[in-house]
Scaffold this motif. Sequence first.
Motif, short mmCIF file in Angstrom:
data_model
loop_
_atom_site.label_atom_id
_atom_site.label_comp_id
_atom_site.label_asym_id
_atom_site.label_seq_id
_atom_site.Cartn_x
_atom_site.Cartn_y
_atom_site.Cartn_z
N MET A 181 32.85 40.19 40.02
CA MET A 181 33.49 41.69 40.17
C MET A 181 34.45 41.95 41.52
N LEU A 182 35.56 42.10 41.65
CA LEU A 182 36.25 42.42 42.80
C LEU A 182 36.39 43.80 43.09
N ASP A 183 36.28 44.57 44.28
CA ASP A 183 36.36 45.85 44.73
C ASP A 183 37.82 46.34 44.59
N VAL A 184 38.15 47.70 44.55
CA VAL A 184 39.43 48.31 44.38
C VAL A 184 40.41 47.67 45.52
N TYR A 185 40.04 46.94 46.55
CA TYR A 185 40.88 46.53 47.37
C TYR A 185 41.12 44.92 47.20
N GLY A 186 40.34 44.23 46.22
CA GLY A 186 40.64 42.96 46.08
C GLY A 186 39.60 41.82 46.65
#
Length: 307
Positions: A181-186
Amino acid sequence: MVEGKFIYFNGHFVEWDKAKIHILSHVIQYGSGVFEGIRAYETKLGTAIFRAYDHYKRLKESMKMYRMETSETIEDYINITKELLIKNGLKSAYIRPVVYRGFGPISPNPLHAPIETAIAAFEMPNLFNEKVEKGINVCVSSYRRFAPDTIPAVAKATGNYLNSQLAMMEAELNGFDEAVMLDVYGYISEGPGENIFLVKDGALYTPSLTNSILKGITRDSIIKIAGLLNIPVFEQNLPREMLYAADEVFFCGTAAEITPIVSVDRIPVGDGSVGKITRMLIEKFREIVHEGKDPFGWLEFVEAEGY
């Protein structure tokens, strides 16, 4: 399906099938609980709980974030867990403590619901079972980890794992073993239930706490073991493409232990086999938890006559 003999349940050891809660408990309606995943290993020196103090310290920290309190101290939890292992006759086990909001007002506000505690212990192999030796195949999920101003990622809360479930189902239905999974900033964050490490040019790279990750106990163990092996470690923002350019990639966590990743989005990691540094870390980790050669003092031994 797991099962055992006894569960610690609100101050008492009860039979496995009698540890029950009301269907309208706050934790069922709203996901208001915090938990831990801990392992006990049968070492050559006897049964030992791996980093028991650190796990229960993190449980207390998660409770604090959600304004939950119990009368048990960290030491109480450790002693209860030892007794539970003895009562269940377990030489090695997966241990699941959970502190949760029980039956109270039917409102999202948790403050007026009672706080209850359960600890279960049962046999469970590595999360990826026999696949762990050859490595697993993962995808980058379309689901992102939650933003830092939504819910605390460093709290191991039951409700957080709704986010994980979406990524895990997506991965399985698309033919992968697990997701990244990536965070909200990619930037790279973690797996649905595991922290992640990348190896590049002989050094270890892992996302930092600012990347919406759980502050993993096994993650911390890997960092310390790497120091023992003189492997440099960098905690930083990592762009998605590093997954494809890395020489090695692996997950780590209590359930997954150290699990090599051999492809991402069907692109081979390195030469598509388990890498040298990953194997070194696996061997050193197993040396600690199976042979009892513990230079860090991580093993909490369960001592009982005849046990």
